[in-house]
Structure formats: C-alpha cells, structure tokens
Write an enzyme that holds these catalytic residues in place. Structure first.
Site, PDB file in Angstrom:
ATOM      1  N   HIS A  46      13.525   9.538 -25.461  1.00 14.33           N
ATOM      2  CA  HIS A  46      13.850   9.814 -26.864  1.00 14.33           C
ATOM      3  C   HIS A  46      13.099   8.795 -27.721  1.00 14.33           C
ATOM      4  O   HIS A  46      13.618   7.729 -28.036  1.00 14.33           O
ATOM      5  CB  HIS A  46      15.361   9.688 -27.073  1.00 14.33           C
ATOM      6  CG  HIS A  46      15.804  10.044 -28.461  1.00 14.33           C
ATOM      7  ND1 HIS A  46      17.122  10.246 -28.778  1.00 14.33           N
ATOM      8  CD2 HIS A  46      15.118  10.229 -29.622  1.00 14.33           C
ATOM      9  CE1 HIS A  46      17.232  10.548 -30.058  1.00 14.33           C
ATOM     10  NE2 HIS A  46      16.023  10.533 -30.592  1.00 14.33           N
ATOM     11  N   GLU A  78      13.050  14.202 -26.407  1.00 10.71           N
ATOM     12  CA  GLU A  78      14.259  14.368 -27.197  1.00 10.71           C
ATOM     13  C   GLU A  78      14.043  13.753 -28.570  1.00 10.71           C
ATOM     14  O   GLU A  78      13.472  12.664 -28.683  1.00 10.71           O
ATOM     15  CB  GLU A  78      15.395  13.659 -26.460  1.00 10.71           C
ATOM     16  CG  GLU A  78      16.736  13.657 -27.127  1.00 10.71           C
ATOM     17  CD  GLU A  78      17.771  12.911 -26.299  1.00 10.71           C
ATOM     18  OE1 GLU A  78      18.818  12.554 -26.888  1.00 10.71           O
ATOM     19  OE2 GLU A  78      17.559  12.666 -25.103  1.00 10.71           O
ATOM     20  N   HIS A 200      25.167  12.652 -21.371  1.00 12.08           N
ATOM     21  CA  HIS A 200      25.766  11.527 -22.074  1.00 12.08           C
ATOM     22  C   HIS A 200      26.942  10.989 -21.270  1.00 12.08           C
ATOM     23  O   HIS A 200      27.932  11.674 -21.046  1.00 12.08           O
ATOM     24  CB  HIS A 200      26.220  11.873 -23.496  1.00 12.08           C
ATOM     25  CG  HIS A 200      25.964  10.765 -24.478  1.00 12.08           C
ATOM     26  ND1 HIS A 200      24.767  10.615 -25.129  1.00 12.08           N
ATOM     27  CD2 HIS A 200      26.721   9.736 -24.866  1.00 12.08           C
ATOM     28  CE1 HIS A 200      24.800   9.555 -25.903  1.00 12.08           C
ATOM     29  NE2 HIS A 200      25.976   8.982 -25.755  1.00 12.08           N
TER      30      HIS A 200
END
Length: 250
Positions: A46, A78, A200
């Site tokens: 990310h 991401e 997550h």
C-alpha cells in the site's frame, strides 16, 4: 499436488523498518522473494503519498521481481484512487488493485467504502483499472448490504475488512458475532457474483474458524500479524504457519 495458496504477504512493515535508516536493509524484495519461495501466492503493498513505508520504487522492484523470478505469483497494489495512484497502477501493472477509502494521514485502512458518497469515484476507478486488464477489488465493511453495491460499481472482488473480527481476541462471544458478520458478507458477495478476499488483523489463530465457514475465500492479505509472527519464526516458517492455518499443504 501442493494446494494453491490464498496467502498474500503484505510487506509494508518491512519497508517501514527499512526506512528508519538510510540503508537498503531489510530488503523489501529479498523478503518478498522468501515469502513467495515459501509458498505465498503473492505480495501486497500500500504505497502512500508520503512514502512512509512502501516507496514508488519498491512497487516497480516488486513488479520486476515477480515478472523475472516468480511468474504466476501476484502483486496487489492497494490505495485510494487519486490521479497519482492511478498513474502508478497503470505503469506497474499489478495483477490486482484494491481500492481503499483511506485519508492520506490514516495509519492503516480501518473502514470500507461509503458507496452512497463515493459511488461515482469508485465506478470510474474500477472501470479505469479494468481497461488496463487489472483485476479490481473494493474494500468493504463486514456488512451483508455492501457486496451488491460493489458489484454495481463493476468490481470483480471485494476485500472484507476483518479488523473488528481480529480485535476480538480473548472474547469468544464477540469473536463469534464478528465472524458471523464476515461470513454473511462473504455469502452476500457470492450471491452477487463476486470473489471474496479478506484482510486485517488475521492471525494463525483466527484464520481457521473463518476458512472453515467460508472455504471459498480466494485471498487473505496479511501484514501486521504476519510480521509479528516472522519476528519469532522467520519469514519462511511464518509463511508455512499461515498456510497451514488456511488448511493448505505447507
């Protein structure tokens, strides 16, 4: 035959550690290579505008690593679909792009998209990535109403935010409630014709109950829990531990 892995290793934390010094180690690409050699399906990163962990150069280094040494493995990029991020996606051509509704100052992704507010932005970003031949995924809250909205936006997959489930460690009743929501959301995604990813705060302890109830999950993206595990067991063994927790040959 070995089971195809669902594990994508997020190496943001590796980059964050490297960035504490003006030195090239720990190497993002070297550790990504160890993860893939050990059976991970691919790598997730990310890149944020301030490059506080993954840098733009890391994205291209990882894309080249996969193209040259690990054909068949995947790179997932991401991020929030700003113009700069979309240019990076177009230039690096990841296998998958995961759009997340992050403010640049957020420490991590901690909520799904608000389709009522951001529907037009999401649909445009999805169409843009698909025009480049890149698989699209949208980050959604564990709420069964969300997958249909993601499908209407044109996405091919959702990634269910499993942070609330991961936060229930030590509370069996709460874990069951949050797991129910994740599974109901996954089932709604299947009904909407979407593939399902999850990510997550997933660990070797909370993955087995999730996979037992949603064995069709295509991918789990794991960074923080994986890195914590790797500090004890090493990168290669942590891949094997997470793969075993997914019910895979490792």
């Amino acid at each position: 035959m070995p089971t195809q892995s669902r594990l994508s290793v997020n190496v943001n934390a590796v980059a964050m550690l490297r960035n504490r010094r003006d030195l090239p180690w720990p190497s993002v690409t070297d550790l990504a290579a160890i993860a893939m050699q050990s059976g991970a399906k691919g790598i997730t990163v990310h890149p944020r505008p301030d490059e506080r962990h993954i840098r733009r150069t890391d994205v291209f280094d990882l894309a080249n690593l996969i193209a040259e040494r690990f054909p068949g493995k995947e790179l997932c990029l991401e991020g929030y679909p700003t113009e700069d991020f979309l240019r990076l996606v177009e230039a690096s051509k990841p296998t998958q792009v995961l759009y997340v509704p992050d403010d640049p100052e957020q420490t991590t992704s901690d909520h799904g998209w608000d389709f009522a507010k951001d529907g037009s932005l999401i649909a445009d970003a999805v169409a843009t990535a698909k025009s480049w031949g890149i698989r699209t995924s949208l980050f959604v809250d564990p709420n069964p109403s969300q997958p249909e909205l993601a499908a209407k936006a044109g996405a091919e997959r959702i990634e269910i935010y499993t942070g609330p489930y991961g936060a229930t460690y030590g509370d069996i009743a709460a874990a069951q409630r949050e797991l129910d929501l994740v599974v109901e959301t996954a089932e709604a995604a299947q009904a909407a014709g979407l593939a399902v990813n999850a990510g997550h705060d997933l660990t070797v302890d909370n993955l087995p109950p999730l996979i037992a109830r949603a064995p069709y999950i295509s991918e789990v993206s794991i960074g923080h829990g994986f890195t914590a595990d790797a500090l004890i067991y090493g990168f290669a063994e942590s891949v094997r531990r997470f793969r075993r927790s997914l019910g895979e040959d490792a």
